[in-house]
Structure formats: C-alpha cells, structure tokens
Write a protein that holds these residues in place. Structure first.
Motif, PDB file in Angstrom:
ATOM      1  N   UNK A  21      58.804  59.076  49.907  1.00 38.11           N
ATOM      2  CA  UNK A  21      58.219  59.773  51.073  1.00 38.11           C
ATOM      3  C   UNK A  21      57.078  59.070  51.765  1.00 38.11           C
ATOM      4  N   UNK A  22      56.980  59.339  53.176  1.00 38.90           N
ATOM      5  CA  UNK A  22      55.913  58.758  53.788  1.00 38.90           C
ATOM      6  C   UNK A  22      54.386  58.923  53.483  1.00 38.90           C
ATOM      7  N   UNK A  23      54.401  60.164  52.667  1.00 38.98           N
ATOM      8  CA  UNK A  23      52.928  60.350  52.120  1.00 38.98           C
ATOM      9  C   UNK A  23      52.777  60.096  50.894  1.00 38.98           C
ATOM     10  N   UNK A  36      60.819  57.525  54.046  1.00 33.31           N
ATOM     11  CA  UNK A  36      61.033  58.113  55.394  1.00 33.31           C
ATOM     12  C   UNK A  36      60.390  59.540  55.102  1.00 33.31           C
ATOM     13  N   UNK A  37      60.796  60.568  56.070  1.00 36.14           N
ATOM     14  CA  UNK A  37      60.585  61.973  55.978  1.00 36.14           C
ATOM     15  C   UNK A  37      61.553  62.634  55.167  1.00 36.14           C
ATOM     16  N   UNK A  53      68.920  58.450  40.842  1.00 34.81           N
ATOM     17  CA  UNK A  53      68.021  58.496  42.009  1.00 34.81           C
ATOM     18  C   UNK A  53      66.570  58.753  41.469  1.00 34.81           C
ATOM     19  N   UNK A  54      65.793  57.815  41.711  1.00 30.45           N
ATOM     20  CA  UNK A  54      64.203  58.004  41.525  1.00 30.45           C
ATOM     21  C   UNK A  54      63.456  58.518  42.727  1.00 30.45           C
ATOM     22  N   UNK A  55      62.892  59.762  42.624  1.00 26.55           N
ATOM     23  CA  UNK A  55      62.412  60.444  43.850  1.00 26.55           C
ATOM     24  C   UNK A  55      60.869  60.161  43.849  1.00 26.55           C
ATOM     25  N   UNK A  56      60.249  59.255  44.669  1.00 24.61           N
ATOM     26  CA  UNK A  56      58.964  59.431  44.609  1.00 24.61           C
ATOM     27  C   UNK A  56      58.413  60.136  45.819  1.00 24.61           C
TER      28      UNK A  56
END
Length: 309
Positions: A21-23, A36-37, A53-56
């Motif tokens: 995510x962009x944050x 992205x968003x 899937x690694x979700x940052x």
C-alpha cells in the motif's frame, strides 16, 4: 546478498508476489510487485497466479486478498499491522446499526473486518465509493465505518441520503481546517489536495478531494509545480521520490509532519524477508463467514466493472 536481493530470490523460488500500500515505508517499494491504493491492490490480488501473496499493508487488506484467493497463502508480514478505523465497528455494533435502520442497503468501506463484510451488501474503497453507492439505485444507504467518507459521498449525489456510522480514521482526523488555512498563507501558489477520510470542514475548502490513487494521478498530470498533500505521509514521500526520479520539477509538502499511520509503518523489509522464509503470519478466515464476506467484495468488483462499460 543484501536483503532486497534475498527477498527477490525468495519470491522467485516460492512463486510469491508482494503487494504494498502507498502508506507503507517507501523502501518497501524496492521489493513490491505492485504498489497502490486498496482498490488497485484488490484487483491485483484477484488476478494473480502466484502461490503466495505477501501483503505489505494492514490486516483488513490481507483479509480482502484472502477472500479473493481462498486456496492461496496470504501472509501479513507484521501481525501488529491493524486498523484503528476497522476496530471501531464490531459485529454487535454493526447489527445494532442495521436494526436501527432496517431494510436499507448496507455499504461497508474496505477498511472493515471480514466479519463486518459478511453482514453487508457491498464493499467499497475511497476510489470507487461513489460508483458503488450509485449502483444500488437507493434513496437511502447505510455507510460504515467512516462517517467522513460517507458524508463526502452524500455531497456528490442528489437525492440520496447516506446514514453514516460514527467511525473515522484517526490519522486523517488530525488534519483540521486551520491547517488548510495556514497552508494557504504559507504556500499561496500551491494546490491543496485531501483524502475524503478527512473531516468535512477540510474537504470543503481544499482544491481537490480524491483517493490515494486519484491524488497521485492529479499531481502527476497537473501543470502546477507546488502541492500541499493532506493525507498520509507515505503519499508525499512517493510523490517527491517520483518527481526527483522523473524530473517533474514538482514539490510536494505534507500538510503536517505527524500525518502518519503507525500501523502502516510497522512493516519492514526484515519482516517481509522473515515472512517469506517462515510463511508466517498466514491469514485465516472462518469458513462460516467466508462466502458472505467474499460476496461483499465481489459485488464491489462487479458494480465497478459494470459502471465502466
């Protein structure tokens, strides 16, 4: 090998992708396959052929990826990465809210738990919330948990009443109208852009209101050179990096130095590396709610696709 090389090697070995995510801390972009968003990352999660899937990002985002990929491993590198807004709405509160306003379509912001999604009609992100609400063709809509996004949507529509839950984003709540007024004085030639999670007295007086993606696109395509960004610091960091790398000659100033989501900053490159090595921390969703929660997200995807035709 440095940690970036190690992560990239592990991704290939394990057929994994990293969504960021962009944050997130800006260095995460060095290993991310997609940045992205929430809506963009949801689409990429739905499309992937990866096994892992690694979700940052934060917990609700990883849950959404799991709902779209039941048979894949979805990993949240740092289990502390929650969401204060999502935590403001639990199942009992949701049911009480719905009971107080019966027979009205329910829209939940993607910043909500899988349990909440399972009891709502459709989900939305800040970039597609307007289209999602329009797709319902309803005179009244229940919107949760973010009251400010709900109020902003209502302002864009004629003859639709948005009944909002009382949640909000603590990070965006720090931004006040006086901050916008001060920025006008300090930077009279700047465009001021804000996220719709900001308070209504903020979004009423800025030059542009949009999702993370929309803010970044506005900045990239605008002929202006100076911008004040009223959203999480990660957006400003990425815009300044991209301006330098691509020689845009543009400057991006955060509305305040403390507009930081601490949960979004928990993830580090070391966390991602360890997550790929150990395959922790896996996202699991109760089978009793899985299908209903998935339907909530799928309805969003279908509504937005239909609206684009």
């Amino acid at each position: 090998m440095d940690i970036i090389s190690k992560i990239n090697t592990l991704k290939k070995e394990k057929n994994a992708i990293i969504l960021a995510h962009c944050y997130q801390p800006v260095e995460i972009d060095e290993v991310a396959d997609y940045v992205g968003d929430s809506f963009y990352l949801s689409k990429k999660a739905a499309e992937t052929k990866a096994d892992i899937i690694v979700f940052a990002g934060v917990h609700f985002m990883a849950q959404s990826a799991k709902l779209l990929n039941k048979d894949k491993k979805v990993l949240l590198p740092n289990p502390k990465s929650g969401c204060a807004m999502a935590d403001m709405l639990n199942l009992n509160d949701l049911r009480a809210f719905k009971n107080a306003h019966p027979n009205i379509p329910t829209v939940c912001y993607i910043n909500s738990t899988a349990e909440v999604k399972a009891e709502c009609d459709i989900c939305c992100t800040s970039s597609n919330a307007l289209d999602v609400v329009k797709s319902l063709n309803a005179k009244e809509v229940l919107f949760m948990p973010d009251r400010y996004l709900g109020q902003w949507i209502e302002k864009q529509l004629d003859n639709v009443k948005i009944i909002t839950y009382s949640g909000y984003c603590p990070t965006h709540y720090k931004i006040e109208a006086k901050d916008i007024e001060n920025a006008r004085v300090l930077y009279p030639n700047a465009k001021i852009l804000a996220h719709p999670e900001c308070r209504r007295d903020v979004t009423n007086i800025v030059d542009f209101v949009g999702s993370t993606k929309e803010i970044m696109e506005y900045c990239k395509t605008s002929k202006d050179k100076l911008f004040v960004i009223a959203t999480e610091k990660g957006v400003t960091d990425r815009l300044n990096r991209d301006s330098l790398n691509n020689r845009w000659g543009k400057t991006f100033i955060p509305i305040k130095d403390n507009i930081i989501c601490e949960h979004m900053k928990f993830t580090s490159l070391e966390d991602i590396y360890n997550s790929l090595i150990t395959e922790n921390y896996q996202i699991e969703i109760n089978e009793n709610i899985f299908d209903d929660a998935k339907k909530c997200i799928s309805s969003m995807m279908n509504a937005v696709t239909a609206g684009a035709r």
